[in-house]
Design an enzyme around this catalytic site. Sequence first.
Site, short mmCIF file in Angstrom:
data_model
loop_
_atom_site.label_atom_id
_atom_site.label_comp_id
_atom_site.label_asym_id
_atom_site.label_seq_id
_atom_site.Cartn_x
_atom_site.Cartn_y
_atom_site.Cartn_z
N LEU A 1 7.54 10.79 -10.30
CA LEU A 1 8.42 10.78 -11.42
C LEU A 1 9.48 11.22 -11.03
CD1 LEU A 1 6.96 10.74 -14.62
CD2 LEU A 1 7.30 8.46 -13.36
N ARG A 2 10.13 11.64 -9.85
CA ARG A 2 10.89 12.32 -9.25
C ARG A 2 12.06 13.13 -10.00
NH1 ARG A 2 8.94 10.98 -4.55
NH2 ARG A 2 8.82 8.78 -4.07
N ASP B 1 0.65 17.40 -3.39
CA ASP B 1 0.73 16.25 -3.16
C ASP B 1 1.06 15.84 -1.50
OD1 ASP B 1 1.83 13.75 -4.08
OD2 ASP B 1 4.02 14.46 -3.14
N HIS C 1 -4.21 16.15 -0.76
CA HIS C 1 -3.90 14.21 -0.47
C HIS C 1 -4.24 15.51 0.84
CE1 HIS C 1 -0.61 11.65 2.12
NE2 HIS C 1 -1.08 12.90 2.99
N ASP D 1 -0.11 5.80 -7.24
CA ASP D 1 0.23 6.30 -5.91
C ASP D 1 1.70 6.23 -6.06
OD1 ASP D 1 1.42 8.51 -4.86
OD2 ASP D 1 0.06 7.59 -2.54
#
Lengths: 455, 339
Positions: free
Chosen positions: A71-72, A160, A187, A329
């Site tokens: 969502l930054r 992440d 990841h 993603d």
Amino acid sequence: MSGEAILIQGARIIDPSRGLDRPGDLLVCDSLIASAGEPVDPASLPGGSRVVRAGRRWVACPGFIDLHCHLREPGHEHKETIATGTLAAARGGFTAVCCMPNTEPAIDSESMVEYVLRQARATGCVRVFPIGCITQGRQGKVLAGLRELAEAGAIAFSDDGNPVGDPHIMRMALQYTVGLGLPIINHCEDHSLSAGGVMNEGWVATRLGLRGYPAAAEEVMIARDIALAEMTGGRLHLAHISTAGAVDLVRQAKARGLAVTAEATPHHLTMNDAWVLGRRDGGAPSPQPLVLSAYDTRTKVNPPLRSPADAEALAAALVDGTIDIIATDHAPHAITDKLVTYEEAAFGISVLETALGSLMGLVHGGLVDLPTLVHRLTVGPSQVLGGRFDDLATLRPGTPADVVLFDPDEEWTVDVGQFASKGKNTPLDGCTLKGRVKLTMVQGRVVFDGMGGAI
Amino acid sequence: MSTLQPVAEPKVTQTGGQCRRHLLDLDDFSPQEIEAVMETADGMREVLGREIKKVPTLRGKVIVTLFYESSTRTRVSFEQAAKILSADVINVSADSSSVSKGESLLNTALTLQATGADFLVVRHPHSGAPYLMASHLERSGVINAGDGWHAHPSQALLDMYTIRRHLGRLAGVKVAIVGDVLHSRVARSNLWGLARVGAHITLCGPPTLLPLDLLRGAGAEGGAYLPDTVAVETDLDRALDGADVVMVLRLQKERQQAGLLPSLREYCRLWQVNPKRLERAKPGALVMHPGPMNEGIEISPAVAHGSQSLIEEQVTNGVAVRMALLYMLAVPGREEAQR
């Protein structure tokens, strides 16, 4: 009943939590599911109630839960905000999204978790569950305060896009969280093997002269993490697995009874590395000349789009349960992040608004049945998170009415200009998809209405 | 936004290049179009032999060279070719332009188009950079002077021209391309061009400097995208066996530092083209190198400067071939070489 009733009439009700798949009505009252499946007489509803007539073959099911999106906010609000990202989620049928901590600053403290939750309450239109960092600043060196993060509301841990490279740190993360019930999400990418690769290593990379990122770069770290999960008894969840070899590793781990789960993305399930050439087909090797639209930076994603055989293996694993869930993603980027050479372009695809449409391609292609697909978007994610959101992944009467209604057959053309997301970065722009969200409800409140009405 | 939308124009032309605006690679060239370049280059070589090397053909055309990588021969060769044809040439290098202020490739290209450039000759370290430019430019043509590991079409055409001048043909010619194939745009463009005209190509290098999918051969997906006249070989003697032409590729010394090779000494022993190894090839086989050379590494000085070497002639032919390319791109509908 206080006049807040919504009745969806004549839909195919799919509730994987109870193995339910039948035609019927769905009644929502006072933000809760009142009934699912049984016929409801509209005349019995209080005045002011809304009746939605479902089209033939439309599906009503629990709202989708996305375990992996970006969502930054805070830090990269030009790419996405919690407001725009959750609106995009609603348009995609997602009623809950788990946001990754690769923000600026990273979500590695209680106060950052609280900030995200507060912003989500103020500006978000679907549920937002923050994922906390595994290590401080996502640097891979010192564990973040994992148990304090959990107390503050983090529902999982991940660095992440930064793999936890140090095996010892990974071991400690898995061991420290034993008993917490929250997964460590890694990841998996061995950087010394991916070595700056920008697309799948294979014939397309050779053809284009692009640096390859081999399947093994992902698989060696998955193998390592499985061994560490086995040793510690920790809860390991593998983000966006993309290769046939990764599927095999997870299958073996599950056969040994390990608490390992895995996700796949809509793009890895439905696209292949030939998309980088500008092609949109089965991806078989061919000596065709390059077209001007080759080096399509919208296809650049990490892990990269793999071979057609990998995509096939993922779909099979989705069906047999080796892959537990579908996660988007969703990685929105600014236009300028992609208007550069392939090597320079940012990794990531804006997925939330196309996820269902592209996944329905698997259903229409006969690869996956609809109840299984819905399961992997609802019950699956809840179980990966320890079952704590089981009330959101069901249509059982008395549970919160997080519901999506979609037309599995509607054909529509993707137009990124219409996206709610700030991220217009998808190679699906201009493609026709079959399957479209019509209505999304969170706790009985309509957060997306694709039937012509306003929200 | 409108200027950032890709221009909807196919790069592919089947008509001998008469409506080709960009030169990006040779993968879409027909044998006829390649032959047309060769014939036009013959005419240009005649111009190069004149006392006054100047023709008015491209008078009024503006050609900008835009180099994001250092280059001597390619840049000078294009500049020379354009000047002999009377075009106006402007040289932009990345370190002395707005590029060093952070301007993106695309904005630089749009700016140069806006100044009225007819052609942008671009060299870029990233594969695909010319495609990015070409898909967004409405007026200027893009000429690929080398992009990453991907393509170097004018080099391949000058290599083919050089072969044709000496052997009189390209069809059926056996070409060994030796060295760092993995990172070589020269190898890739030659592969497409030579295959189009029916030459046989053997790619040879250390296993770690060959693309893995080619090294592993026809097993999985290997090679189905390549013309069937292409073979892959790790043994230099076998690759050179009966070759009409030996193309030697540059070996960047950094490859060894990056762990791709045990040592330069071992590379030299196993893959250097020297007089003894060259005996495997046909007597009088042509030796070529796109430059710049690491003499004593991939090629021994005796071969580089020996009687079979065409390395200097390649440079001269490069000017003629680039004149031909500029001419054919800038003067659509040409029938034969300039006067």
